[in-house]
Design a protein around this motif. Structure first.
Motif, PDB file in Angstrom:
ATOM      1  N   THR A  24       3.199  39.152  55.469  1.00 33.39           N
ATOM      2  CA  THR A  24       3.692  38.827  56.974  1.00 33.39           C
ATOM      3  C   THR A  24       3.171  37.293  57.097  1.00 33.39           C
ATOM      4  O   THR A  24       4.111  36.655  57.721  1.00 33.39           O
ATOM      5  N   PHE A 291       6.553  41.447  60.651  1.00 35.20           N
ATOM      6  CA  PHE A 291       5.497  42.451  60.166  1.00 35.20           C
ATOM      7  C   PHE A 291       6.218  43.767  59.716  1.00 35.20           C
ATOM      8  O   PHE A 291       5.639  44.276  58.857  1.00 35.20           O
ATOM      9  N   CYS A 294       7.902  43.443  56.469  1.00 30.63           N
ATOM     10  CA  CYS A 294       7.113  43.283  55.328  1.00 30.63           C
ATOM     11  C   CYS A 294       6.276  44.560  54.919  1.00 30.63           C
ATOM     12  O   CYS A 294       5.930  45.134  54.062  1.00 30.63           O
TER      13      CYS A 294
END
Length: 451
Positions: A24, A291, A294
């Motif tokens: 991230t 995020f 990922c």
């Protein structure tokens, strides 16, 4: 590693988190490089920014294709890592590197032929066109360096060592800033290269990052890359299988890039304030949503490692249940960030007109819901890819973009629908993808892995 010898996962959420947070931060720093370059160039004026933006659009497409191929490579490396066979790691790495370098050379060849007329057509002045071409010429070094750097990153990610690619950016970004400043403005006796200096700064940074990753790879895992033999008999056979797996992933990226570009051109027909609101919110969606994406990519890597070990269906099902719980939390965090951005838009962008801020608030219902189906779809997509179903995943993305989002965007803008409706198509697209993704996952064919 985060799995037991018997194949049972130890704290799947922790395992995914440990892999996802470096990915991230690395992705955010990658997005931030564009912002940093723009800030460094801003002192040269608007025409310099226009030149960098024009050339950067072409360079960004080339880097995006390399990143797509690398994401496919990291899945194959993860499966090889799961088998515990050094020859599988060797095959995945060298095939990925060869394909990335080949894609870079093909892309640069196409840019050599097509970039000049594209730049001349988009440049408002001859100076902008000239500077954009100089920037792109220097940026070829970045493309070649990143072809190797992304392959190295894919190898580390596939082995679960996601921190090394993050560390490489942590060291390379300051190098980029310092070298770019020196070369843009001619500090310490160096020539003032203007816009081209930013590209050379990025090139030095990319070369440094690639050296850093290569050095650590050879120190940590170099022996496995020199073992004799190849998977599937010969390097040529391994390359063909690797390319067959990777091409749909690259095609998915190219399709998404083109669809986004077409939609942006359609958005330009909105009112100025509505178009400004759409333009402002897109970077926040990319950065804040990183995020969740990922998290899904880390899930796919670990699933590929499990498949390489020959894990049974109940182990995979247990792992995915835990992964989904974590994805729900990640989606809630992303939604909270979107809420904060919309509520603070008047402070973040203090010069915005009231109509633009009102348009941003119209986006809020969609933004609060969007991360949840998007995160779940991402889990499905990365899991299916880990099981070898890259073509199926490509079809879901391509047809949802070109049969739904692009024509629906054109239709709503044409009839003059409120901008909130137009923006809600991002959520509608995820809902369109939701059934085919989840039904395919439930069938479980992906659990057999790649033959």
């Amino acid at each position: 590693m985060t799995t037991a010898d018997a194949g049972q996962p130890l704290s799947p959420v922790r395992a995914i988190f440990d892999m996802a947070w470096p990915m991230t931060l690395r992705a955010m720093m990658l997005h931030g490089i564009v912002v940093i370059d723009a800030l460094l160039i801003a002192g040269l004026g608007e025409e310099a920014l226009a030149a960098m933006g024009l050339a950067g659009a072409i360079g960004g497409l080339l880097l995006g294709v390399l990143l797509a191929f690398s994401q496919a490579t990291q899945i194959l490396v993860a499966q090889g890592f799961g088998t515990g066979q050094p020859v599988a790691l060797k095959t995945g790495f060298w095939c990925g590197l060869i394909i990335n370098l080949g894609a870079a050379l093909i892309g640069l060849g196409a840019a050599l032929v097509l970039a000049a007329p594209i730049i001349d057509g988009g440049a408002h002045t001859p100076w902008i066109g000239s500077e954009a071409k100089r920037y792109l010429a220097a940026f070829t070094i970045v493309v070649l360096a990143e072809a190797a750097g992304q392959s190295l990153s894919a190898h580390f990610n596939g082995c679960g060592e996601t921190r090394q690619p993050f560390y490489s950016y942590l060291f390379a970004v300051p190098v980029n800033i310092v070298v770019s400043l020196v070369l843009i403005y001619g500090l310490f006796g160096f020539p003032a290269l203007g816009v081209m200096g930013a590209a050379l700064g990025s090139a030095v940074s990319a070369l440094f990052r690639t050296w850093y990753l290569a050095h650590h790879l050879m120190r940590m895992n170099g022996r496995s890359l020199r073992v004799p033999g190849w998977l599937h008999g010969t390097l040529w056979c391994a390359l063909r299988r690797h390319l067959a797996f990777s091409l749909p992933v690259a095609a998915t990226f190219i399709s998404a890039h083109l669809a986004n570009s077409v939609c942006t051109l359609i958005y330009a027909r909105l009112s100025v304030t509505d178009f400004a609101a759409m333009t402002l919110i897109q970077p926040w969606i990319q950065v804040a949503g990183t995020f969740g994406i990922c998290w899904a990519q880390a899930t796919g890597i670990l699933v590929a490692q499990f498949l390489g070990r020959g894990a049974k269906g109940d182990i995979l099902d247990h792992f995915l249940r835990q992964a989904w719980r974590g994805a729900f939390v990640a989606s809630a965090v992303v939604a909270a960030i979107y809420l904060g951005v919309c509520l603070a838009s008047g402070w973040i962008y203090s010069d915005l007109q009231p109509q633009t801020r009102a348009a941003l608030m119209l986006f809020l219902p969609t933004l609060l819901l969007l991360p949840f189906p998007k995160g779940s779809n991402a889990i499905c997509g990365n899991t299916l890819r880990a099981g070898g179903e890259t073509i199926y995943v490509m079809h879901i993305f391509v047809w949802s973009q070109w049969l739904f989002r692009v024509p629906a965007t054109a239709a709503l803008v044409f009839i003059g629908a409120p901008v909130g409706w137009v923006f809600s198509l991002a959520l509608m697209e995820e809902l369109v993808k939701f059934p085919p993704f989840h039904l395919r996952l439930l069938k479980g064919r992906w659990k057999q892995g790649m033959s």
